[in-house]
Design a protein around this motif. Structure first.
Motif, mmCIF file in Angstrom:
data_model
loop_
_atom_site.group_PDB
_atom_site.id
_atom_site.type_symbol
_atom_site.label_atom_id
_atom_site.label_comp_id
_atom_site.label_asym_id
_atom_site.label_seq_id
_atom_site.Cartn_x
_atom_site.Cartn_y
_atom_site.Cartn_z
ATOM 1 N N PRO B 40 0.817 -1.222 0.000
ATOM 2 C CA PRO B 40 0.000 0.000 0.000
ATOM 3 C C PRO B 40 0.843 1.260 0.000
ATOM 4 N N LYS B 41 0.494 2.149 -0.889
ATOM 5 C CA LYS B 41 1.142 3.452 -0.999
ATOM 6 C C LYS B 41 2.640 3.348 -1.292
ATOM 7 N N GLN B 42 3.034 2.267 -1.905
ATOM 8 C CA GLN B 42 4.442 2.102 -2.262
ATOM 9 C C GLN B 42 4.571 1.781 -3.747
ATOM 10 N N SER B 43 5.801 1.708 -4.181
ATOM 11 C CA SER B 43 6.062 1.454 -5.583
ATOM 12 C C SER B 43 6.012 -0.041 -5.888
ATOM 13 N N LEU B 44 6.186 -0.353 -7.158
ATOM 14 C CA LEU B 44 6.222 -1.751 -7.572
ATOM 15 C C LEU B 44 7.643 -2.284 -7.451
ATOM 16 N N MET B 45 7.731 -3.458 -6.866
ATOM 17 C CA MET B 45 9.030 -4.104 -6.736
ATOM 18 C C MET B 45 9.016 -5.383 -7.566
ATOM 19 N N LEU B 46 10.002 -5.520 -8.411
ATOM 20 C CA LEU B 46 10.078 -6.715 -9.238
ATOM 21 C C LEU B 46 10.385 -7.920 -8.369
#
Lengths: 112, 115
Positions: B40-46
């Motif tokens: 939530p409220k964070q970026s996408l991490m591969l």
């Protein structure tokens, strides 16, 4: 290694005002650069991309971005904000392998 | 166009159970698909790169035995979260690319809630 820095986790503008979302990247190879928009609980929609060629890239919904190699930047702009532009925006870099490294995102708020 | 579809869009499961998420490229063949995780409220991490017909490549820190990836065909990759725990609750998004293309197309994401 590649990385992306988005300055400002939140940007607030008035409707009709200029939108400027900042993105700086780091890459040891010529980068592919992207801007995506994400609405709540949805996937990502591509706004625009830079691969090669013209450094000023026009995208959907009136957005554009300029690749500046000397500044390692790829800032996103739109001349006049609309209420529907309120969303989360992600800048991303790739080395052409389709594997994207994302910035932390910027939430755009548009005030009536 | 290029459409990537994820299923399910959301899922709630009990702690300790396994959940499978599908990612399909509907109108193109994708030799490579990617799985991302977004808190939530964070970026996408591969999380991992899924290659058709071979083992997935996992990013550092991602448990390969917990997040099983299978890419059995050119249009389907699956992510199975095994023995899910509440901390696995997240938004999982896949992407796929056309051969020779320059962009990745994203699925609509799957909201996983482990209770």
């Amino acid at each position: 290694a590649q990385s992306v820095t988005q300055l400002g986790s939140h940007v607030s503008v008035s409707e009709g005002a200029l939108v400027l979302l900042r993105c700086n990247y780091s890459s040891s190879v010529p980068p592919y650069l992207f801007w995506y928009v994400q609405y709540p609980n949805q996937g990502l929609q591509l706004l625009l991309k830079y691969t090669t060629g013209a450094t000023l890239v026009k995208g959907i919904n009136g957005f554009e971005a300029e690749f500046k190699k000397s500044e390692t930047s790829f800032h996103l702009t739109k001349p006049s904000a609309h209420m529907s532009d309120a969303a989360e925006y992600f800048c991303a870099v790739s080395d052409s392998s389709y594997k994207l490294i994302f910035g932390s995102g910027t939430r755009l708020l548009v005030r009536p | 166009g290029a459409v990537v579809s994820q299923h399910p869009s959301w899922v709630i499961c009990k702690s300790g159970t396994s959940v499978k998420i599908e990612c399909r490229s509907l109108d193109f063949q994708a030799t490579t698909m990617f799985w991302y995780r977004q808190f939530p409220k964070q970026s996408l991490m591969l999380m991992a790169t899924s290659n058709e017909g071979s083992k997935a490549t996992y990013e550092q820190g991602v448990e390969k035995d917990k997040f099983l990836i299978n890419h059995a065909s050119l249009t389907l990759s699956t992510l199975t979260v095994t023995s899910a725990h509440p901390e696995d609750s997240s938004f999982y998004i896949c992407s796929a690319s056309k051969q020779g293309g320059t962009e990745a197309f994203f699925g609509q994401g799957t909201r996983l809630t482990v209770v």
